[in-house]
Every structure is written in structure tokens, then in C-alpha cells.
Enzyme design. Structure first.
Site, PDB file in Angstrom:
ATOM      1  N   ASP A 216      36.725  30.306  39.731  1.00 11.75           N
ATOM      2  CA  ASP A 216      34.819  30.546  38.812  1.00 11.75           C
ATOM      3  C   ASP A 216      33.896  30.586  39.426  1.00 11.75           C
ATOM      4  OD1 ASP A 216      34.413  29.606  35.263  1.00 11.75           O
ATOM      5  OD2 ASP A 216      33.049  29.098  36.742  1.00 11.75           O
TER       6      ASP A 216
ATOM      7  N   ASP B 264      29.562  44.533  38.687  1.00 10.78           N
ATOM      8  CA  ASP B 264      28.990  45.212  40.054  1.00 10.78           C
ATOM      9  C   ASP B 264      28.497  46.481  39.825  1.00 10.78           C
ATOM     10  OD1 ASP B 264      31.132  43.602  41.650  1.00 10.78           O
ATOM     11  OD2 ASP B 264      32.850  44.940  41.322  1.00 10.78           O
TER      12      ASP B 264
ATOM     13  N   HIS C 204      42.600  35.725  33.106  1.00 10.59           N
ATOM     14  CA  HIS C 204      42.771  36.843  32.363  1.00 10.59           C
ATOM     15  C   HIS C 204      42.086  37.454  32.970  1.00 10.59           C
ATOM     16  CE1 HIS C 204      45.123  32.651  31.210  1.00 10.59           C
ATOM     17  NE2 HIS C 204      45.355  33.134  30.205  1.00 10.59           N
TER      18      HIS C 204
END
Ligand code: ITT
Length: 199
Positions: A75, A161, A16
């Protein structure tokens, strides 16, 4: 019988997280038809396992079971050496219910300062799992090492990031062209292993 994914197979991307979904589609490179768990109305399961591998398998099996299709789940997370590998599997949870990653990155910085350590080394992990509906599953794990930098730099990518500089590079993942990140990321490395196992 060996497990093989034939080109053209429809896969459910059991995520999601739109940033992740985009990277998975780029890595799959047109080989498969991708449906998203969101589009199919497959709800997010609780991530009750204690490892990336365990949670990736849990998400892939859950989506495969509910959709009746082969599912691919990721994951992943950021692990910081000076934080004993944290936030690790709790990376999404550190961003709170509103998924505020600027708050999560600030929390990483605060916790690092609290430790008094000047070790800024960290790594990203991605576990990728493919599960057949109520059948077998395959899971692999990739990792990329690097250093953290503060304040965050760059508005590309997603999640953590902007504070992560992969080893041997000068730009954060948040500053890099997406194709450059996709060539060396934890997710890309896991994907190479998946390809070797299943394609
Ligand atoms: P799904 O479970 O629906 O896939 P999620 O965001 O909850 O989405 P995770 O439980 O795997 O996914 O959480 C991983 C978090 O780690 C994610 O929200 C990101 O913030 C972070 N993360 C993982 N890969 C990353 C990457 O390539 N760049 C930056 N942050 C990343």
C-alpha cells in the site's frame, strides 16, 4: 518459530496495479514464484484502514485467506508537505474510477496553487505486508523524499512518477530507467527491510 520465506516459495502478489506488480517482480529478483491476485481471481478488498500499514496488512491477509497461499501486498502513495500529507492513502482514489493519473497530478498542482505555498517537498511511502493464510503477518514501511515538478515529465513508471524528483537527482521517476528507480524508491527501501526480516 521465526518466520522465513524460503527461495522458490510461491507468493501471491496481492495487487491489481500492473505498474506496481512489475516493480514487485523486479525486486523479488527471481527468488520466488509469483502469482498475481488477478490471475487467481482474488478480488480487490475495500481499503478501509487509515494508514499505509493498515491497508497493506488488510490486502495481504485478504489475498492469503482467499488463495490459501502466502501473499505480499503493497500500500503506497504520494504525500505532499503543503497538502498536509495528502493525497497519501487516497493517492489511487484521486485518480478516480478510470485511474487517470494525469488528472490526479493536475489536481495536486491545483491544490498546491490554492494553498499559496511555494513548498514543493513531497515523499512516497510504501508499506509492504506478507501474510500467511489465516496465520501471522509482517509489515514494513519505506519512504523516499523529493520535490514535485510541473508539468509532468517522462512516460516511464506509473502513477505520480512524472511529477516526482527524488532528492539528490535531476530526473523524475517518470524519466528514470526502471532499474534506477528500483535502486532508490520507497518500495525498494521497504523491500530491503522485508528481506532483513524474512529472507
Ligand atoms: P492495489 O491496491 O491493487 O495494489 P492501487 O493502485 O489501488 O493497487 P494503492 O491503493 O496502494 O494501490 O494506491 C497507491 C497509489 O499511489 C497508486 O495507484 C499510485 O498511483 C501511487 N503510487 C504508489 N507508488 C507509486 C510509485 O512508485 N510511483 C508513482 N505512483 C505511485
Amino acid at each position: 518459530m521465526p518466520l522465513i520465506l524460503q527461495p522458490g516459495t510461491t507468493l501471491v502478489a496481492a495487487t491489481h496495479n500492473p505498474g506496481k506488480a512489475k516493480e514487485l517482480v523486479a525486486l523479488l529478483d527471481g527468488r520466488f514464484t509469483i502469482l498475481s491476485a488477478g490471475e487467481l481471481g482474488v478480488p480487490e478488498p475495500d481499503e478501509t484502514e487509515t494508514t499505509f500499514v493498515g491497508n497493506a496488512l488488510l490486502k495481504a491477509r485478504h489475498a492469503a485467506h482467499l488463495s490459501g497461499r502466502i501473499a505480499l501486498a503493497d500500500d503506497s502513495g504520494l504525500s505532499v508537505t503543503a497538502l498536509d500529507g495528502g493525497p497519501g492513502i487516497f493517492s489511487a482514489r484521486w485518480a478516480g474510477p478510470s485511474r487517470d493519473f494525469y488528472a490526479a497530478m493536475a489536481k495536486v498542482e491545483e491544490r498546491l496553487i490554492e494553498t499559496g505555498s511555494d513548498d514543493r517537498s513531497a515523499w512516497f511511502t510504501s508499506a509492504l505486508a506478507v501474510a500467511w493464510p489465516d496465520g501471522p503477518a509482517v509489515v514494513v514501511e519505506g519512504r523516499v523524499d523529493g520535490e514535485l515538478t510541473f508539468p509532468p515529465r517522462g512516460d516511464r513508471g506509473f502513477g505520480y512518477d512524472p511529477i516526482f524528483i527524488p532528492a539528490g537527482h535531476g530526473l523524475t521517476f517518470g524519466e528514470m530507467d526502471p532499474a534506477q528507480k528500483d535502486a532508490l524508491s520507497h518500495r525498494a527501501r521497504a523491500f530491503e527491510m522485508l528481506k532483513a526480516a524474512l529472507f
